[in-house]
Scaffold this motif. Structure first.
Motif, PDB file in Angstrom:
ATOM      1  N   HIS A 183     -19.146 -19.832   4.512  1.00  0.00           N
ATOM      2  CA  HIS A 183     -18.733 -18.986   3.390  1.00  0.00           C
ATOM      3  C   HIS A 183     -17.868 -17.841   3.882  1.00  0.00           C
ATOM      4  O   HIS A 183     -18.096 -17.281   4.952  1.00  0.00           O
ATOM      5  N   LYS A 184     -16.891 -17.488   3.077  1.00  0.00           N
ATOM      6  CA  LYS A 184     -16.006 -16.383   3.421  1.00  0.00           C
ATOM      7  C   LYS A 184     -16.690 -15.068   3.100  1.00  0.00           C
ATOM      8  O   LYS A 184     -17.390 -14.941   2.098  1.00  0.00           O
ATOM      9  N   ILE A 185     -16.481 -14.104   3.952  1.00  0.00           N
ATOM     10  CA  ILE A 185     -16.993 -12.755   3.731  1.00  0.00           C
ATOM     11  C   ILE A 185     -15.810 -11.900   3.321  1.00  0.00           C
ATOM     12  O   ILE A 185     -14.822 -11.795   4.047  1.00  0.00           O
ATOM     13  N   GLU A 186     -15.910 -11.300   2.170  1.00  0.00           N
ATOM     14  CA  GLU A 186     -14.822 -10.465   1.670  1.00  0.00           C
ATOM     15  C   GLU A 186     -14.950  -9.064   2.250  1.00  0.00           C
ATOM     16  O   GLU A 186     -16.007  -8.450   2.182  1.00  0.00           O
ATOM     17  N   VAL A 187     -13.873  -8.586   2.827  1.00  0.00           N
ATOM     18  CA  VAL A 187     -13.823  -7.253   3.412  1.00  0.00           C
ATOM     19  C   VAL A 187     -12.690  -6.493   2.745  1.00  0.00           C
ATOM     20  O   VAL A 187     -11.559  -6.982   2.677  1.00  0.00           O
ATOM     21  N   ASP A 188     -12.996  -5.323   2.239  1.00  0.00           N
ATOM     22  CA  ASP A 188     -11.966  -4.478   1.639  1.00  0.00           C
ATOM     23  C   ASP A 188     -11.348  -3.603   2.724  1.00  0.00           C
ATOM     24  O   ASP A 188     -11.953  -2.626   3.166  1.00  0.00           O
ATOM     25  N   LEU A 189     -10.174  -3.986   3.176  1.00  0.00           N
ATOM     26  CA  LEU A 189      -9.482  -3.211   4.203  1.00  0.00           C
ATOM     27  C   LEU A 189      -8.698  -2.085   3.543  1.00  0.00           C
ATOM     28  O   LEU A 189      -8.187  -2.236   2.434  1.00  0.00           O
ATOM     29  N   PRO A 190      -8.589  -0.953   4.233  1.00  0.00           N
ATOM     30  CA  PRO A 190      -7.802   0.136   3.643  1.00  0.00           C
ATOM     31  C   PRO A 190      -6.328  -0.247   3.585  1.00  0.00           C
ATOM     32  O   PRO A 190      -5.787  -0.848   4.502  1.00  0.00           O
ATOM     33  N   GLN A 191      -5.706   0.115   2.484  1.00  0.00           N
ATOM     34  CA  GLN A 191      -4.299  -0.179   2.289  1.00  0.00           C
ATOM     35  C   GLN A 191      -3.483   1.088   2.552  1.00  0.00           C
ATOM     36  O   GLN A 191      -3.933   2.197   2.274  1.00  0.00           O
ATOM     37  N   PRO A 192      -2.295   0.946   3.103  1.00  0.00           N
ATOM     38  CA  PRO A 192      -1.481   2.129   3.354  1.00  0.00           C
ATOM     39  C   PRO A 192      -1.051   2.780   2.039  1.00  0.00           C
ATOM     40  O   PRO A 192      -0.734   2.103   1.070  1.00  0.00           O
ATOM     41  N   ASN A 193      -1.083   4.089   2.034  1.00  0.00           N
ATOM     42  CA  ASN A 193      -0.668   4.847   0.854  1.00  0.00           C
ATOM     43  C   ASN A 193       0.822   5.140   0.978  1.00  0.00           C
ATOM     44  O   ASN A 193       1.253   5.829   1.902  1.00  0.00           O
ATOM     45  N   LYS A 194       1.599   4.646   0.054  1.00  0.00           N
ATOM     46  CA  LYS A 194       3.057   4.807   0.125  1.00  0.00           C
ATOM     47  C   LYS A 194       3.505   6.191  -0.309  1.00  0.00           C
ATOM     48  O   LYS A 194       4.636   6.578  -0.059  1.00  0.00           O
ATOM     49  N   ASP A 195       2.617   6.936  -0.964  1.00  0.00           N
ATOM     50  CA  ASP A 195       2.979   8.270  -1.436  1.00  0.00           C
ATOM     51  C   ASP A 195       2.941   9.315  -0.328  1.00  0.00           C
ATOM     52  O   ASP A 195       3.617  10.334  -0.402  1.00  0.00           O
ATOM     53  N   ILE A 196       2.139   9.076   0.689  1.00  0.00           N
ATOM     54  CA  ILE A 196       2.005  10.041   1.781  1.00  0.00           C
ATOM     55  C   ILE A 196       2.955   9.651   2.900  1.00  0.00           C
ATOM     56  O   ILE A 196       2.911   8.536   3.417  1.00  0.00           O
ATOM     57  N   THR A 197       3.806  10.568   3.263  1.00  0.00           N
ATOM     58  CA  THR A 197       4.724  10.328   4.377  1.00  0.00           C
ATOM     59  C   THR A 197       4.147  10.973   5.626  1.00  0.00           C
ATOM     60  O   THR A 197       3.606  12.070   5.578  1.00  0.00           O
TER      61      THR A 197
END
Length: 136
Positions: free
Chosen positions: A39-53
């Motif tokens: 079975h696959k384990i779902e992991v929520d990885l952090p996504q890059p925030n495009k608003d912060i430079t």
């Protein structure tokens, strides 16, 4: 099976029935557990925030060395625990993009208590950029 009339010596045959029983039980166990492992384990990885430079000139990292006796060295200068807390408080007042990274280099033989105190103090002063280096 071959039987001999000479009963004076030990039998040289192996009873394989228990071995087959154990192998069948192991086969059943593996057949039951294999689908569970697939079975696959779902992991929520952090996504890059495009608003912060990222900052254009990031501050240079601060090297914090902890030697075997538990003494602290802030960029090569010895500092006591109160001085370390004061330095961490000053850095904690800066905004997140302007905070320098604290790079902790603990000696291999240092008690974990000293490293844990530094991490707890850093967390209490809202420092989030913490890294670990190998002690030289």
């Amino acid at each position: 099976m071959a039987f001999s009339t000479n009963t004076s010596g030990p039998m040289s045959e192996i009873n394989v029935t228990p071995l087959v029983d154990v192998m069948l039980v192991l086969l059943i166990i593996f057949m039951i557990t294999a689908p569970v492992l697939a079975h696959k384990i779902e992991v929520d990885l952090p996504q890059p925030n495009k608003d912060i430079t990222p900052p254009e000139n990031p501050p240079s990292p601060i090297n914090l060395k902890i030697d075997q006796s538990g003494a602290f060295y802030w960029n090569g200068s010895p500092v006591d625990e109160l001085g370390l807390k004061a330095q961490l408080a000053v850095i904690g007042q800066q905004t997140l993009p302007n905070q320098p990274e604290i790079q902790i280099a603990a000696d291999d033989n240092v008690a974990y208590e000293y490293v844990a105190r530094v991490l707890a103090d850093a967390k209490s002063y809202n420092l989030v950029k913490i890294g670990f280096n190998e002690a030289q």
